[in-house]
Design an enzyme around this catalytic site. Structure first.
Site, PDB file in Angstrom:
ATOM      1  N   LYS A 117      44.266  28.118  36.060  1.00 28.15           N
ATOM      2  CA  LYS A 117      43.532  27.908  34.809  1.00 28.15           C
ATOM      3  C   LYS A 117      44.485  27.463  33.706  1.00 28.15           C
ATOM      4  O   LYS A 117      45.572  28.041  33.556  1.00 28.15           O
ATOM      5  CB  LYS A 117      42.843  29.198  34.363  1.00 28.15           C
ATOM      6  CG  LYS A 117      41.751  29.698  35.285  1.00 28.15           C
ATOM      7  CD  LYS A 117      41.123  30.958  34.712  1.00 28.15           C
ATOM      8  CE  LYS A 117      40.010  31.496  35.601  1.00 28.15           C
ATOM      9  NZ  LYS A 117      39.392  32.726  35.048  1.00 28.15           N
ATOM     10  N   ASP A 118      44.045  26.503  32.897  1.00 31.55           N
ATOM     11  CA  ASP A 118      44.891  26.049  31.801  1.00 31.55           C
ATOM     12  C   ASP A 118      45.208  27.192  30.834  1.00 31.55           C
ATOM     13  O   ASP A 118      46.362  27.401  30.446  1.00 31.55           O
ATOM     14  CB  ASP A 118      44.248  24.872  31.059  1.00 31.55           C
ATOM     15  CG  ASP A 118      42.778  25.084  30.742  1.00 31.55           C
ATOM     16  OD1 ASP A 118      42.421  26.129  30.192  1.00 31.55           O
ATOM     17  OD2 ASP A 118      41.969  24.180  31.055  1.00 31.55           O
ATOM     18  N   HIS A 143      41.480  41.510  32.618  1.00 32.25           N
ATOM     19  CA  HIS A 143      40.238  42.270  32.482  1.00 32.25           C
ATOM     20  C   HIS A 143      39.862  42.779  33.864  1.00 32.25           C
ATOM     21  O   HIS A 143      40.460  42.375  34.866  1.00 32.25           O
ATOM     22  CB  HIS A 143      39.092  41.416  31.928  1.00 32.25           C
ATOM     23  CG  HIS A 143      38.875  40.135  32.679  1.00 32.25           C
ATOM     24  ND1 HIS A 143      38.304  40.073  33.929  1.00 32.25           N
ATOM     25  CD2 HIS A 143      39.178  38.850  32.363  1.00 32.25           C
ATOM     26  CE1 HIS A 143      38.254  38.833  34.343  1.00 32.25           C
ATOM     27  NE2 HIS A 143      38.792  38.058  33.420  1.00 32.25           N
ATOM     28  N   THR A 152      39.146  36.213  29.810  1.00 32.97           N
ATOM     29  CA  THR A 152      40.420  35.666  30.281  1.00 32.97           C
ATOM     30  C   THR A 152      41.344  35.220  29.149  1.00 32.97           C
ATOM     31  O   THR A 152      42.521  35.565  29.119  1.00 32.97           O
ATOM     32  CB  THR A 152      40.170  34.479  31.233  1.00 32.97           C
ATOM     33  OG1 THR A 152      39.436  34.945  32.363  1.00 32.97           O
ATOM     34  CG2 THR A 152      41.478  33.867  31.708  1.00 32.97           C
ATOM     35  N   ASN A 173      36.972  32.977  25.393  1.00 35.03           N
ATOM     36  CA  ASN A 173      37.375  31.740  26.060  1.00 35.03           C
ATOM     37  C   ASN A 173      36.898  30.550  25.234  1.00 35.03           C
ATOM     38  O   ASN A 173      37.612  29.562  25.054  1.00 35.03           O
ATOM     39  CB  ASN A 173      36.783  31.673  27.463  1.00 35.03           C
ATOM     40  CG  ASN A 173      37.348  32.735  28.390  1.00 35.03           C
ATOM     41  OD1 ASN A 173      38.457  33.208  28.189  1.00 35.03           O
ATOM     42  ND2 ASN A 173      36.569  33.124  29.394  1.00 35.03           N
TER      43      ASN A 173
END
Length: 555
Positions: A171-172, A363, A89, A110
């Site tokens: 998500k941050d 992805h 990600t 990540n």
């Protein structure tokens, strides 16, 4: 003489007026060019864990206003791939918006082992900032580990900081890395017992009033309800049976089957965090994105703004239930409705034909290996503990110590270089020896060393992908490649990270102002996106961009 003088004055006045009118006309034309040549708003959409074949597999269930509108009115790059490993990600979002790969932008995972401070770091973590909107440490985030600029950064620089850039995601990292370093804001969702959108002091000292109002509206609370299929489940023939042994499900529910009582299940599944693993997480993201467009007046003047939206719920659902599940299909059917809702709002506020959208993924994902194995496709699970035991035995036998290995993570082995030197060993020889040892282990396909990645140029195959993902300062000493469809994961649900087609082949759709209608099977790669948008806007490419503008997309 007097008459001649009068004539000259008249001619002078006439010419002056004409020149003045001409100047005014030029200014008007320039103003028209400024307001019409560029889109008022760029909307970048990243769908987390979206395989390309979801576009075709679920096509019959999509409406006309979401994915199909982008395809029917825009440009479809059907052979679009990631050109590096690892396909995670953080690197994915960074690569989409910087136009380059981890080799250059530095987001190699990540999380990764930092060789300088000797500990694992998070791609967006930053202890030098404070949380905004929560007392929890979930807001201690920034893009400081991203080493290059993004599309949003370059648009901000080009417009003298007049064009806004805002990133939004559950998500941050999905909000922060796309928004870049100069963004006006990045917002992400903090679940658990709070259920609110937050930010960090990197962007602001306090949440804007509109965000506070959104957080107190109980919008998140409204989604703690039943999740059942959007259409009759019997029509979901494009996915596997609902009850099977390949799905994770939620704590508190014996079977991973529809329907799901989210309010009841939330108590055992981290409160509001349960929304992230349902399509309602995407609904909430769309709600918040529309609120941002309205409150921040995005796309309301001649200066281009950038809105980066990442739909993360698709990833959580995929990890939990697997890519062939009814839950994944329902999530994409509902996401299609969210896209339609977003586009309709953009039509009514920014104006149809006045904004430009691109949609891609960070992805793909592998089919659940236990499912593949059940239908006789080679697949399975790697045993990292067994590998580590074998490696430690080799190290002790060969070097008298296992301490020369400092860390093993992300399919990489990090050596203690000071220890290697103290033992009088040559680094490249130790790398080679460990590589040959690892290559003998079960389900390892290939192994490469940092020395090879730094001294040899690869132009094809997984070797090229590994090299594009290899960052000399941050990557490990030995890089491992597993066999196809062999993963380090639970035996339920899907994951990603490889350089194989199921992880690299993702959608790339362009739609809106300045975009041609068409399609291509020519290969495109993720780093091509940022230069294409930059070319459309007439701005500088992100400073580390290695991709090329897709001229056949631009009208």
């Amino acid at each position: 003489m007097k008459n001649i003088f009068s004539l000259i004055v008249v001619l002078f006045v006439f010419c002056s007026c004409g020149a003045q009118n001409t100047t005014t006309d030029i200014k008007k034309e320039t103003s028209v060019l400024e307001t019409t040549a560029r889109p008022k708003l760029i909307v970048g959409i990243v769908v987390d864990q979206m395989r390309y074949d979801y576009l075709t597999r679920f096509e019959s269930k999509f409406g006309d206003g979401g994915f199909n509108r982008m395809i029917n009115e825009g440009f479809n790059c059907k052979n679009n791939h990631f050109n590096y490993v690892p396909t995670y990600t953080g690197p994915g979002h960074a690569s989409v918006y910087t136009g380059t790969t981890p080799k250059t932008h530095g987001i190699i995972g990540n999380n990764w082992y930092d060789k300088e401070i000797k500990e694992s770091v998070y791609c967006a973590g930053d202890d030098n900032v404070t949380s905004v909107g929560t007392e929890d440490k979930a807001g201690k985030m920034s893009p400081h580990r991203l080493q290059t600029t993004t599309i949003g950064d370059e648009n901000r620089l080009f417009t003298q900081m007049q064009g806004k850039t805002i990133g939004i995601s559950l998500k941050d990292r999905g909000a922060i890395l796309p928004a870049g370093h100069t963004a006006n804001a990045a917002y992400w969702f903090h679940g658990r017992d709070e259920g609110r959108w937050i930010s960090s002091s990197f962007y602001m000292n306090d949440l804007p009033q509109w965000v506070k109002d959104f957080n107190t509206s109980d919008k998140a609370e409204s989604y703690l309800k039943e999740w059942d299929t959007f259409y009759d489940i019997s029509t979901y023939t494009e996915s596997g049976v609902d009850e099977n042994t390949f799905e994770g499900g939620f704590k508190g529910k014996e079977k991973a089957t529809f329907p799901y009582d989210l309010k009841a299940l939330s108590k055992d599944n981290r409160g509001f965090d349960i929304l992230k693993a349902t399509p309602y997480g995407n609904d909430l993201t769309t709600d918040f994105a529309i609120a941002a467009i309205k409150a921040e007046n995005l796309g309301q003047d001649k200066t281009t703004d950038v809105l980066a939206v990442s739909y993360s719920a698709t990833d959580y659902v995929g990890h939990n239930f697997g890519v062939n599940s009814k839950e994944v299909q329902d999530t994409y059917i509902r996401l299609d409705k969210d896209l339609e809702r977003l586009f309709n709002y953009l039509d009514s506020t920014v104006g149809q034909g006045e904004y430009t959208v691109f949609l891609t993924a960070d992805h793909g994902a592998v089919d659940v290996p236990s499912y593949l194995h059940s239908v006789k496709v080679p697949a399975g699970y790697v045993d990292n503990k067994d590998r580590k035991v074998k490696l430690n035995t080799f190290l002790n036998t060969t070097y008298g110590t296992e301490d020369i290995v400092e860390n093993i993570s992300n399919d990489q082995i990090f050596l203690d270089r000071a220890k290697v030197k103290a033992l009088g060993l040559k680094l490249s020889e130790v790398q080679d020896a460990i590589a040959m040892e690892e290559l003998s282990y079960t389900n390892i396909s290939k192994v490469y060393t940092a020395t090879t990645m730094s001294t040899t140029s690869f132009s094809k195959g997984v070797e090229e992908l590994l090299q594009n993902g290899f960052n000399q300062k941050r990557s490990g000493d030995v890089i491992l490649v597993n066999d196809s469809a062999f993963i380090s994961y639970s035996k339920t649900g899907s994951t990603h990270g490889s350089g194989l087609n199921y992880d690299t082949h993702v959608p790339l759709l362009f739609f809106g102002k300045g975009i041609k209608h068409g399609q291509t099977f020519d290969k495109t790669v993720i780093p091509d996106i940022a230069p294409t948008i930059s070319a459309l806007l007439g701005i500088s490419f992100p400073n580390g961009a290695t991709g090329q503008p897709l001229g056949f997309v631009i009208d």
